[in-house]
Scaffold this active site. Structure first.
Site, PDB file in Angstrom:
ATOM      1  N   SER A 143      -3.269   5.959  -9.278  1.00  0.00           N
ATOM      2  CA  SER A 143      -4.171   5.223  -9.757  1.00  0.00           C
ATOM      3  C   SER A 143      -4.747   6.133 -10.976  1.00  0.00           C
ATOM      4  CB  SER A 143      -5.257   4.833  -8.851  1.00  0.00           C
ATOM      5  OG  SER A 143      -6.500   4.204  -9.444  1.00  0.00           O
ATOM      6  N   LYS A 215      -2.642   2.838  -1.741  1.00  0.00           N
ATOM      7  CA  LYS A 215      -2.642   2.402  -3.079  1.00  0.00           C
ATOM      8  C   LYS A 215      -3.157   0.574  -3.059  1.00  0.00           C
ATOM      9  CE  LYS A 215      -3.216   2.279  -7.392  1.00  0.00           C
ATOM     10  NZ  LYS A 215      -2.498   1.470  -8.165  1.00  0.00           N
ATOM     11  N   HIS A 218      -6.524   0.009  -2.094  1.00  0.00           N
ATOM     12  CA  HIS A 218      -7.294   0.618  -3.147  1.00  0.00           C
ATOM     13  C   HIS A 218      -7.500  -0.850  -4.155  1.00  0.00           C
ATOM     14  CE1 HIS A 218      -7.420   2.041  -7.374  1.00  0.00           C
ATOM     15  NE2 HIS A 218      -7.991   2.889  -7.283  1.00  0.00           N
ATOM     16  N   ASN A 219      -5.976  -1.211  -4.713  1.00  0.00           N
ATOM     17  CA  ASN A 219      -6.109  -2.276  -5.640  1.00  0.00           C
ATOM     18  C   ASN A 219      -7.017  -3.544  -5.208  1.00  0.00           C
ATOM     19  OD1 ASN A 219      -4.791  -0.372  -7.051  1.00  0.00           O
ATOM     20  ND2 ASN A 219      -3.223  -1.900  -7.799  1.00  0.00           N
ATOM     21  N   GLU A 222     -10.365  -2.612  -5.761  1.00  0.00           N
ATOM     22  CA  GLU A 222     -10.653  -2.829  -7.148  1.00  0.00           C
ATOM     23  C   GLU A 222     -10.790  -4.396  -7.490  1.00  0.00           C
ATOM     24  OE1 GLU A 222      -7.558  -0.686  -9.633  1.00  0.00           O
ATOM     25  OE2 GLU A 222      -7.182  -2.449 -10.552  1.00  0.00           O
TER      26      GLU A 222
HETATM   27  C1  6PG Z   1      -4.704   1.869 -11.038  1.00  0.00           C
HETATM   28  C2  6PG Z   1      -4.692   0.256 -11.121  1.00  0.00           C
HETATM   29  C3  6PG Z   1      -3.365   0.004 -11.585  1.00  0.00           C
HETATM   30  C4  6PG Z   1      -3.402  -1.435 -12.622  1.00  0.00           C
HETATM   31  C5  6PG Z   1      -3.143  -2.310 -11.724  1.00  0.00           C
HETATM   32  C6  6PG Z   1      -3.834  -3.648 -12.369  1.00  0.00           C
HETATM   33  O1  6PG Z   1      -5.194   2.069  -9.970  1.00  0.00           O
HETATM   34  O2  6PG Z   1      -4.534   2.499 -12.009  1.00  0.00           O
HETATM   35  O3  6PG Z   1      -4.867  -0.667 -10.082  1.00  0.00           O
HETATM   36  O4  6PG Z   1      -2.407   0.171 -10.750  1.00  0.00           O
HETATM   37  O5  6PG Z   1      -4.146  -1.553 -13.621  1.00  0.00           O
HETATM   38  O6  6PG Z   1      -1.709  -2.942 -11.489  1.00  0.00           O
HETATM   39  O7  6PG Z   1      -3.361  -4.738 -11.680  1.00  0.00           O
HETATM   40  P1  6PG Z   1      -3.675  -6.305 -12.187  1.00  0.00           P
HETATM   41  O8  6PG Z   1      -2.664  -6.451 -13.185  1.00  0.00           O
HETATM   42  O9  6PG Z   1      -3.309  -7.057 -10.725  1.00  0.00           O
HETATM   43  O10 6PG Z   1      -5.094  -6.347 -12.230  1.00  0.00           O
END
Ligand code: 6PG
Length: 512
Positions: A143, A215, A218-219, A222
């Protein structure tokens, strides 16, 4: 670093934004990189960038630290054995494509292949088994986006421990670092001058699949965190009538307090940015249709599959989906009525801003509680021993959800490694109890103004659900028994004993 031979320490395959920056980061930390991409231009570009930075920032050193390779065969002939190969290719079929090509060019069984993409965790589990006889398949979810990859990402490695021991020094070197005393990121975005002090944001997560699962969550967090901030903007802008740039000022202030985070910081920046083409606030010129690559969806699906409530993460995915239905939203905006007046018009602005700040903090705790509980339930299911204190620690810098708040989560797990839910941690239970009234006021403001705030409110429903000793599932069980004879347990009988009422007949109750 390998000084003794002409062989290289690590191969990087795939030199898109992430792969190229990882290669440069590894080179900055004195490891020698062999780099390859199907696109020759990307190989040349990476080699040139390293040369440029070396000449500009490392004046004393002349030896190239990145070797551009013409093909995989050449690459594997240049690597120290057992080889370490880092894949930075899109998740899915391309990962298997490269693995297959590596087998064809003669990769050996103790070589390590590391998938750093956003792969589905079950694919990673599968791959470890599939390639076991050919090489050590390892994974490391990353990430931090392109800047993180270049100057210090958060790294979530999982798979064979033997592989981890081999790569650990490189991983610790390239990861983001945190000041051990303050828990704050040590940030230095300078080529040739990597951060070498502090605690590295990487730790061995567990067996195959666990790193990608962590992860993925985590997303999911996010997605929820981003949507929470967007809802706050919507309320302050449409509800309270603040301009985009005024909301940016509010976010800047919030970013100095308990809401301090990378996402809050960049949101303030975005809101204050004028459109170079029209001069209007840029945010008002960006089409309100959100994209997604799928990791938030995977998190929501996993929570449903395993039966772990993560409503705020799911709502964040729905919010993106709803945003894409622009045409329907346009039509319905003309046809469906809302409140006659925006309830927040006559509100004391500063008081509401303060209440919303507390609401956002509470919603954030609720959403992290959901994510951590989901990881705990999956770990239980898979037999993984996840260390949540360590996971919170490696999210304190480098990653997209980095926030001061992660230090409190780290401490909560350090105090109680068996913590079942973050809502039970004393520090959060106390903060939420104190701020929950403001959370409710903020949500009522949204509801009465007709402004959707699905994440802020679902986070409250989660909180209220968990603090309810009694839920109406009793009626639900009655309904299920009524139409489907699905039986129910009784509060006055031992758990596990099933009862059925003969609803359509004599209405007698029977133990089943
Ligand atoms: C990270 C982000 C990275 C990416 C995502 C965005 O942790 O660096 O999460 O993995 O920005 O893939 O995902 P979306 O396009 O689904 O918003």
């Amino acid at each position: 670093m390998n000084n003794q031979s002409n062989l290289y320490d690590i191969g990087v395959i795939g030199l898109g934004v992430m792969g190229k920056n990882l290669a440069l980061n590894i080179a900055d930390n004195n490891y020698r990189v062999a780099a390859f991409d199907l696109d020759e231009i990307k190989v040349q570009d990476t080699v040139k960038q390293e040369e440029l930075e070396r000449k500009q920032f490392l004046k004393q050193s002349t030896q190239a630290r990145i070797l551009g390779c013409n093909n995989l065969s050449e690459m594997i002939s240049k690597l120290e054995k057992p080889r370490v190969l880092l894949l930075s290719v899109p998740a899915g079929a391309p990962v298997d494509g490269v693995c297959q090509s590596l087998i064809e060019v003669g990769i050996e069984d103790d070589d390590i292949v590391i998938d750093t993409g956003n792969s589905l965790w079950t694919d990673t589990l599968e791959r470890e088994k599939r390639y076991a006889k050919d090489f050590l398949f390892f994974s490391c979810a990353i990430s931090g986006g392109e800047v993180g990859a270049r100057f210090g990402p958060s790294l979530m490695p999982s798979g064979s421990l033997k592989a981890w021991q081999r790569i650990e020094p490189i991983w610790q070197a390239i990861a983001a670092k945190v000041d051990a005393n303050t828990g704050l990121p040590i940030e230095r975005f300078e080529p040739g001058n990597p951060v070498t002090e502090g605690e590295p944001c990487t730790t061995y997560i567990g067996p195959a699949g666990s790193g990608h699962y962590v992860k993925m969550v985590h997303n999911g967090i996010e997605y929820a965190d981003m949507q929470l901030i967007c809802e706050a903007y919507h309320l302050l802008n449409q509800g309270l009538g603040l301009s985009a740039s005024e909301v940016g000022d509010v976010f800047e202030r919030w970013n100095k307090g308990s809401l301090n985070s990378y996402l809050m910081e960049i949101s303030a920046d975005i809101l204050k940015q004028a459109d170079p083409l029209t001069g209007a606030p840029l945010v008002e010129m960006i089409l309100d249709k959100a994209g997604q690559k799928g990791t938030g969806l995977w998190t929501a699906v996993s929570s449903l599959q395993i039966g772990c409530p993560a409503p705020t993460i799911a709502e964040a995915v729905y919010a993106r989906a709803l945003s894409t239905q622009k045409k329907q939203r346009h039509q319905l905006s003309q046809r469906l009525s809302g409140p006659s007046q925006v309830a927040l018009v006559n509100t004391d602005k500063q008081a509401f801003i303060d209440q919303l700040e507390n609401a956002l903090y509470c919603a954030k705790v609720s959403c992290y509680a959901q994510g951590f509980q989901l990881m705990a339930m999956q770990a239980n299911e898979q037999g993984w021993q996840l260390d949540f204190g360590e996971i919170a620690k490696i999210w304190r810098a480098g990653c997209i959800i980095r926030a001061t708040f992660l230090q409190s989560i780290t401490q909560a797990y350090q105090q109680d490694g068996e913590l079942e839910n973050l809502l039970m941690a004393e520090t959060f239970a106390k903060a939420l109890s104190e701020k929950q009234q403001d959370w409710r006021v903020a949500i009522s403001g949204a509801v009465l103004s007709g402004i959707p705030a699905p994440c802020i409110s679902s986070a409250l429903a989660y909180y209220d659900g968990y603090r309810s000793e009694t839920l109406p599932a009793s009626l639900l069980q009655g309904q299920r028994d009524f139409f489907g004879a699905h039986t129910f347990e009784r509060i006055d009988k031992p758990h596990g004993e099933k009862y059925h009422l003969n609803w359509s007949g004599d209405r007698r109750i029977n133990k089943v």
